[in-house]
Design a protein around this motif. Structure first.
Motif, PDB file in Angstrom:
ATOM      1  N   ILE A   1       0.997  -1.327   0.045  1.00 22.86           N
ATOM      2  CA  ILE A   1      -0.085   0.053  -0.151  1.00 22.86           C
ATOM      3  C   ILE A   1       1.081   1.431   0.285  1.00 22.86           C
ATOM      4  N   ASN A   2       0.557   2.035  -0.873  1.00 25.81           N
ATOM      5  CA  ASN A   2       1.299   3.549  -1.134  1.00 25.81           C
ATOM      6  C   ASN A   2       0.628   4.539  -0.229  1.00 25.81           C
ATOM      7  N   ILE A   3       1.240   4.365   1.205  1.00 25.92           N
ATOM      8  CA  ILE A   3       0.379   5.257   2.072  1.00 25.92           C
ATOM      9  C   ILE A   3       0.834   6.715   2.153  1.00 25.92           C
ATOM     10  N   LYS A   4       2.252   7.130   1.317  1.00 28.91           N
ATOM     11  CA  LYS A   4       2.422   8.426   1.254  1.00 28.91           C
ATOM     12  C   LYS A   4       1.680   9.074   0.259  1.00 28.91           C
ATOM     13  N   LYS A   5       1.303   8.345  -0.925  1.00 27.54           N
ATOM     14  CA  LYS A   5       0.732   8.837  -2.049  1.00 27.54           C
ATOM     15  C   LYS A   5      -0.894   9.188  -1.403  1.00 27.54           C
ATOM     16  N   ILE A   6      -1.564   8.010  -0.770  1.00 28.63           N
ATOM     17  CA  ILE A   6      -2.813   8.124  -0.150  1.00 28.63           C
ATOM     18  C   ILE A   6      -2.845   9.562   0.766  1.00 28.63           C
ATOM     19  N   VAL A   7      -2.060   9.589   1.437  1.00 29.13           N
ATOM     20  CA  VAL A   7      -2.055  10.666   2.456  1.00 29.13           C
ATOM     21  C   VAL A   7      -1.804  12.238   1.816  1.00 29.13           C
ATOM     22  N   GLU A   8      -1.041  12.093   0.582  1.00 24.89           N
ATOM     23  CA  GLU A   8      -0.809  13.360  -0.119  1.00 24.89           C
ATOM     24  C   GLU A   8      -2.225  13.628  -0.850  1.00 24.89           C
ATOM     25  N   LYS A   9      -2.802  12.613  -1.509  1.00 20.62           N
ATOM     26  CA  LYS A   9      -3.883  12.910  -2.337  1.00 20.62           C
ATOM     27  C   LYS A   9      -5.077  13.172  -1.467  1.00 20.62           C
ATOM     28  N   LEU A  10      -5.444  12.497  -0.412  1.00 21.00           N
ATOM     29  CA  LEU A  10      -6.665  12.465   0.202  1.00 21.00           C
ATOM     30  C   LEU A  10      -6.831  13.241   1.399  1.00 21.00           C
ATOM     31  N   TYR A  11      -5.688  13.635   1.926  1.00 20.71           N
ATOM     32  CA  TYR A  11      -5.732  14.362   3.260  1.00 20.71           C
ATOM     33  C   TYR A  11      -5.477  15.893   2.765  1.00 20.71           C
ATOM     34  N   GLU A  12      -5.310  16.314   1.589  1.00 22.65           N
ATOM     35  CA  GLU A  12      -5.133  17.528   1.016  1.00 22.65           C
ATOM     36  C   GLU A  12      -4.058  18.552   1.847  1.00 22.65           C
ATOM     37  N   GLY A  13      -2.930  17.589   2.298  1.00 22.10           N
ATOM     38  CA  GLY A  13      -1.964  18.285   3.016  1.00 22.10           C
ATOM     39  C   GLY A  13      -2.080  18.467   4.322  1.00 22.10           C
ATOM     40  N   LEU A  14      -3.188  18.058   5.029  1.00 19.81           N
ATOM     41  CA  LEU A  14      -3.643  18.206   6.313  1.00 19.81           C
ATOM     42  C   LEU A  14      -3.425  16.987   7.187  1.00 19.81           C
ATOM     43  N   ALA A  15      -2.254  16.247   6.940  1.00 22.26           N
ATOM     44  CA  ALA A  15      -1.907  15.247   7.794  1.00 22.26           C
ATOM     45  C   ALA A  15      -0.431  14.735   7.309  1.00 22.26           C
ATOM     46  N   VAL A  16       0.096  13.763   8.222  1.00 23.84           N
ATOM     47  CA  VAL A  16       1.697  13.291   8.028  1.00 23.84           C
ATOM     48  C   VAL A  16       1.355  11.793   7.748  1.00 23.84           C
ATOM     49  N   PRO A  17       1.785  11.282   6.647  1.00 23.16           N
ATOM     50  CA  PRO A  17       1.970   9.733   6.815  1.00 23.16           C
ATOM     51  C   PRO A  17       2.332   9.176   8.122  1.00 23.16           C
ATOM     52  N   ALA A  18       1.726   7.974   8.375  1.00 23.91           N
ATOM     53  CA  ALA A  18       2.270   7.398   9.745  1.00 23.91           C
ATOM     54  C   ALA A  18       3.078   6.054   9.457  1.00 23.91           C
ATOM     55  N   VAL A  19       4.039   6.172  10.458  1.00 22.20           N
ATOM     56  CA  VAL A  19       4.933   4.858  10.588  1.00 22.20           C
ATOM     57  C   VAL A  19       4.868   4.074  12.039  1.00 22.20           C
ATOM     58  N   ASN A  20       5.155   5.254  13.157  1.00 22.01           N
ATOM     59  CA  ASN A  20       4.724   4.598  14.329  1.00 22.01           C
ATOM     60  C   ASN A  20       3.522   4.450  14.860  1.00 22.01           C
ATOM     61  N   PRO A  21       3.042   3.625  15.418  1.00 17.30           N
ATOM     62  CA  PRO A  21       1.583   3.602  16.023  1.00 17.30           C
ATOM     63  C   PRO A  21       1.193   4.688  17.091  1.00 17.30           C
ATOM     64  N   ILE A  22       1.960   5.501  17.421  1.00 15.82           N
ATOM     65  CA  ILE A  22       1.515   6.773  17.996  1.00 15.82           C
ATOM     66  C   ILE A  22       2.052   8.044  17.211  1.00 15.82           C
ATOM     67  N   PRO A  23       1.330   9.098  17.526  1.00 13.46           N
ATOM     68  CA  PRO A  23       1.832  10.340  16.772  1.00 13.46           C
ATOM     69  C   PRO A  23       2.804  10.857  17.464  1.00 13.46           C
ATOM     70  N   PRO A  24       3.738  11.876  16.840  1.00  8.22           N
ATOM     71  CA  PRO A  24       5.089  12.214  16.844  1.00  8.22           C
ATOM     72  C   PRO A  24       4.985  12.935  18.328  1.00  8.22           C
ATOM     73  N   MET A  25       3.821  13.786  18.815  1.00  9.67           N
ATOM     74  CA  MET A  25       4.288  14.475  20.132  1.00  9.67           C
ATOM     75  C   MET A  25       3.820  13.416  21.232  1.00  9.67           C
ATOM     76  N   ILE A  26       3.745  12.351  21.012  1.00  8.02           N
ATOM     77  CA  ILE A  26       3.551  11.393  22.355  1.00  8.02           C
ATOM     78  C   ILE A  26       4.985  10.707  22.488  1.00  8.02           C
ATOM     79  N   LEU A  27       5.248  10.475  23.876  1.00  8.74           N
ATOM     80  CA  LEU A  27       6.651  10.008  24.558  1.00  8.74           C
ATOM     81  C   LEU A  27       6.723   8.662  23.780  1.00  8.74           C
ATOM     82  N   GLY A  28       8.036   8.506  23.540  1.00 11.51           N
ATOM     83  CA  GLY A  28       8.290   7.102  23.032  1.00 11.51           C
ATOM     84  C   GLY A  28       8.295   7.018  21.239  1.00 11.51           C
TER      85      GLY A  28
END
Lengths: 493, 334
Positions: free
Chosen positions: A273-300
């Motif tokens: 699955i091409n997550i990068k492309k999906i997020v670019e196209k369907l979130y209109e630049g208002l999201a970041v493709p995820a890798v970790n199971p937690i968002p960047p602001m969370i400890l860990g």
């Protein structure tokens, strides 16, 4: 301010929906609270606190000269009264609420909080049955706000219609499905709010809401669609505030169901699955493709975690290795409605379907009404399902333990990948009891490393939270928890 | 006439009973346990059992039905699971908004459909007739939410003539003893509030009026044309009666009979809650109450709303029959 719906109840301890919490947040205070724009803790009704070495006893020193909106004085007895009502099934007022958040956060009644006592007029002692690392972050949640004891006693089961707190605004009028009117609280202990009156209006249709904001009928709106952001950004009188949200959207693969019981198959899906492309196209630049199971602001969060870059060839190899050289057929479920973490679930599901077809995985798309969708996924009826999570208090435990620990893989499950890993379980339990952030961080990073390798999810995106308001409105801060506080907001003429 | 009215009123009893049975069955015959639905999937069996006992769901069906009928008669169908208010009271709080909306919409529809329908029938197969026809066809086929949004864009957003949504500007707080904001605002005597309340009412009622307006126009035109072709009309003309007198005095009253039926039915529909219009315009009426009750699985409120809507429909229908009998003295039936 215009929003999607009306509040359900206004007793903070007895609500679970965002619409209600948005209002109670402005009527009530908690012992400790989050800073304006982060989930860092700062004093609120408690000025200072200390904990015992083993982390099981906490002492809070309360603010003096605080009054509830009904004139009652706030002190240690008020805190004890509230906690007793929530945690003690024998308390005469316990029966007037369900206190679902109490059960979830502390694991039952009374759960991990053994005792709450007043040991002075302005001093409260908490005794826990075990150390709880996110204790302060939990206490800062909207649901543990302190109510006026005489008001609770007076209104009983109807208290949710007559809430009385110590917060910057007090309730004046609630006409269901029409408006909730709050006025400045004359007794407020802190800096007095700059706006006199705060009105919450439910405007269900998002286009209407947007038009009303543009015309100036409302000054503030929530539930801004991704498409509306483009229109509103062109309006010189409107400011769109988009900030990284404390959320994640993911595709869960049901590890109990073949072929997803094989790690190779799950990894193949991630490569396919091409997550990068999906997020670019369907979130209109208002999201970041995820890798970790937690968002960047969370400890860990681990910025260097191994990424599964789009690689259909590798996916095919892995499928062949797992015994599916020609792929297989399966189903993919997607939510029927848009959520903060996924604006257009169907489009995301269709993009995934197209990508998976390229590696030989034939996917049928399925959805249900929202209630059934949650229920059926909790019961594990799906093979693959898209879902997401909005963090409550900014603690990693609220993401990892809630969504990926084996304890929560029991039906009805919150861990809808039904992912179980003993080592991850041990790490998560250990991290719950350690207070040193550096040590906790290491434990969570270890757990995330294993989870990433096991790939129960295809993490999709961390989406921005978006609000829009008239430029006259100054001093508004968007908190990652999604709570909207109007205490410091002012409106220029 | 009096005998006919009495019969019609007596007929109400079995009709209302039938409606009540139907509403009762909806809750009890649909698959799934209402107690589980109300408590959510995480409910413990003890909690489900407790709620069943509280709602009387553990008793035999005929006893439940008896209790339900008692509730219908005494207007006590339990309390809302969301607001803890008596369910009927909850419905009665929301109903004035819908009645106000439906009534205004119907006034607009009747006024314009008469003008248009009569004009079209007077000039059949001319460009006037065609224009009216196209207008009513458009009215019937226009999706109401789309039209509502269009009105909002034009009248509220572009020309800024009318407000967007709700019943009153949220900042205006005034006593609402009747829940009919038009009346309540008049009672305040404050012109600003009165203007605001009527302004809020205009766009949603205009939107809602389009369908009855179109249907009534077509009915009036067709029915009037039929009558105008009858022999007694020719006789009237032959006796030298003027054209307008023939139309207004001789033709229109007879042409009204089918129109009254259609208007009555349409009004009944509108009172059932215009869910789409109420949603687009944020109108807190009974349509939205039903939707919210379904979402929150608030059975008592759902039951009470459906019951009240059905009863209103039956009453409107009966009332239509009365007008029917009045306009056509030949109607006696049985």
């Amino acid at each position: 301010m215009g929003r999607e719906g009306d509040a359900v109840k206004l007793d903070p301890a007895d609500i679970t929906d965002g619409e209600s919490a948005q209002v109670t947040e402005n009527i009530f205070d908690t012992l400790v609270t989050y800073r304006n724009s982060s989930t860092q803790i700062k004093p609120d009704l408690a000025l200072s606190w200390s904990r015992s070495k083993n982390g099981e006893i906490w002492i809070f020193h309360l603010r003096h000269h605080v009054r509830f909106q009904d004139g009652t004085k706030f002190n240690a007895a008020s805190v004890v009264f509230n906690f007793d009502q929530w945690m003690n099934p024998k308390d005469p007022y316990h029966k007037y609420g369900k206190f679902i958040y109490w059960q979830t956060m502390w694991g039952g009644f009374p759960g991990k909080v053994k005792k709450v006592q007043a040991i002075g007029k302005y001093t409260v002692k908490f005794t826990l049955s075990q150390p709880v690392a996110p204790f302060l972050k939990n206490l800062a949640m909207f649901c543990f706000a302190i109510s006026s004891p005489p008001a609770v006693k007076k209104w009983k089961e109807d208290y949710f219609k007559h809430p009385v707190g110590t917060g910057p605004f007090k309730l004046v009028l609630w006409q269901r499905n029409e408006r909730i009117v709050l006025d400045r609280n004359p007794y407020y202990w802190g800096e007095k709010p700059k706006i006199k009156r705060l009105i919450f209006v439910p405007i269900k249709d998002s286009t209407t809401r947007m038009l009303e904001l543009e015309r100036g009928d409302i000054d503030f709106m929530t539930g801004v669609n991704v498409e509306e952001v483009k229109i509103l950004k062109k309006d010189p009188a409107v400011r769109v505030l988009a900030k990284p949200g404390m959320n994640i959207a993911y595709l869960a693969m049901n590890c109990e169901k073949p072929p997803f019981n094989q790690i190779a198959v799950r990894q193949a899906v991630r490569y396919a699955i091409n997550i990068k492309k999906i997020v670019e196209k369907l979130y209109e630049g208002l999201a970041v493709p995820a890798v970790n199971p937690i968002p960047p602001m969370i400890l860990g969060y681990n910025p260097r975690l191994k990424k599964f870059h789009y690689n259909p060839r590798k996916a095919k190899e892995l499928l062949a290795k797992a015994g599916f050289p020609n792929g297989f057929s399966t189903t993919l479920w997607y939510p029927p409605i848009s959520r903060q973490y996924i604006p257009d679930p169907k489009a995301v599901a269709e993009a995934m379907q197209a990508d998976l077809r390229k590696v030989g995985i034939k996917v049928k798309l399925i959805t249900y009404d929202w209630g059934s969708y949650l229920y059926k996924t909790e019961m594990g009826e799906h093979s693959m399902a898209i879902l997401g999570w909005i963090g409550d208090n900014g603690d990693p435990d609220d993401f990892l333990y809630a969504l990926l620990d084996k304890t929560n893989a029991v039906k009805p499950a919150q861990n809808i990948a039904f992912y179980t890993n003993e080592k991850v379980h041990r790490l998560l339990l250990q991290a719950q009891k350690i207070f040193n952030p550096e040590k906790r961080k290491i434990l969570y990073q270890q757990a995330i490393l294993i989870i990433n390798q096991d790939s129960p999810w295809v993490p999709i995106a961390y989406a921005d939270q978006i609000v829009a308001f008239n430029k006259k409105v100054k001093g508004f801060h968007l908190n990652p928890t999604g709570m909207l506080r109007f205490q410091n907001v002012e409106e220029n003429p | 006439m009096t005998r006919y009215l009495m019969k019609r009123i007596l007929l109400l009893i079995p009709t209302l009973l039938g409606v009540s049975i139907l509403v009762f069955s909806i809750i009890h015959l649909i698959p799934g346990d209402p107690a589980v639905a109300m408590l959510g999937q995480h409910a413990t069996p003890q909690a489900v059992a407790r709620l069943k006992k509280q709602l009387g769901l553990n008793r035999p069906l005929y006893i439940q039905f008896g209790k339900f009928m008692e509730g219908v008669v005494t207007l006590n169908l339990g309390r809302s699971t969301q607001t803890n208010e008596p369910a009927f009271q909850e419905v009665l709080h929301h109903y004035p908004a819908t009645i106000e909306l439906a009534f205004t919409a119907m006034l607009i529809a009747i006024f314009f459909s008469f003008s248009l329908g009569v004009t079209a029938a007077c000039f059949p197969n001319t460009w006037i007739d065609y224009a009216v026809n196209i207008f009513s066809l458009t009215g019937i086929s226009m999706p109401i939410f789309w039209l509502g949004l269009l009105f909002l864009l034009l009248f509220a957003s572009h020309w800024r003539l009318f407000p967007f949504s709700g019943r009153v500007f949220p900042g205006y707080i005034f006593p609402t003893p009747t829940h009919f904001y038009t009346l309540d605002s008049l009672l305040t005597g404050n012109f600003k509030i009165i203007k605001d309340v009527f302004g809020h009412l205009f766009l949603p009622s205009l939107t809602l009026s389009t369908i009855p307006l179109a249907i009534l126009t077509k009915t009036i035109r067709g029915s009037l044309l039929d009558v105008l072709h009858q022999e007694y009309i020719r006789t009237a003309y032959a006796k030298g009666v003027g054209r307008w007198k023939v139309i207004w005095k001789h033709a229109l009253k007879n042409a009204l009979i089918p129109v009254v039926t259609v208007a009555g039915l349409q009004f009944g529909y509108l009172l059932g809650g215009a869910i789409l219009t109420e949603t687009v315009f944020g109108w807190p009426g009974i349509g939205r109450l039903v939707v919210e009750a379904v979402k929150a699985r608030d059975y008592p409120v759902l039951q009470a709303s459906v019951l009240i809507i059905a009863f209103t429909f039956v009453f409107i229908n009966t009332f239509t029959d009365f007008i029917y009998a009045y306009t056509d003295p030949r109607i006696h039936y049985l």
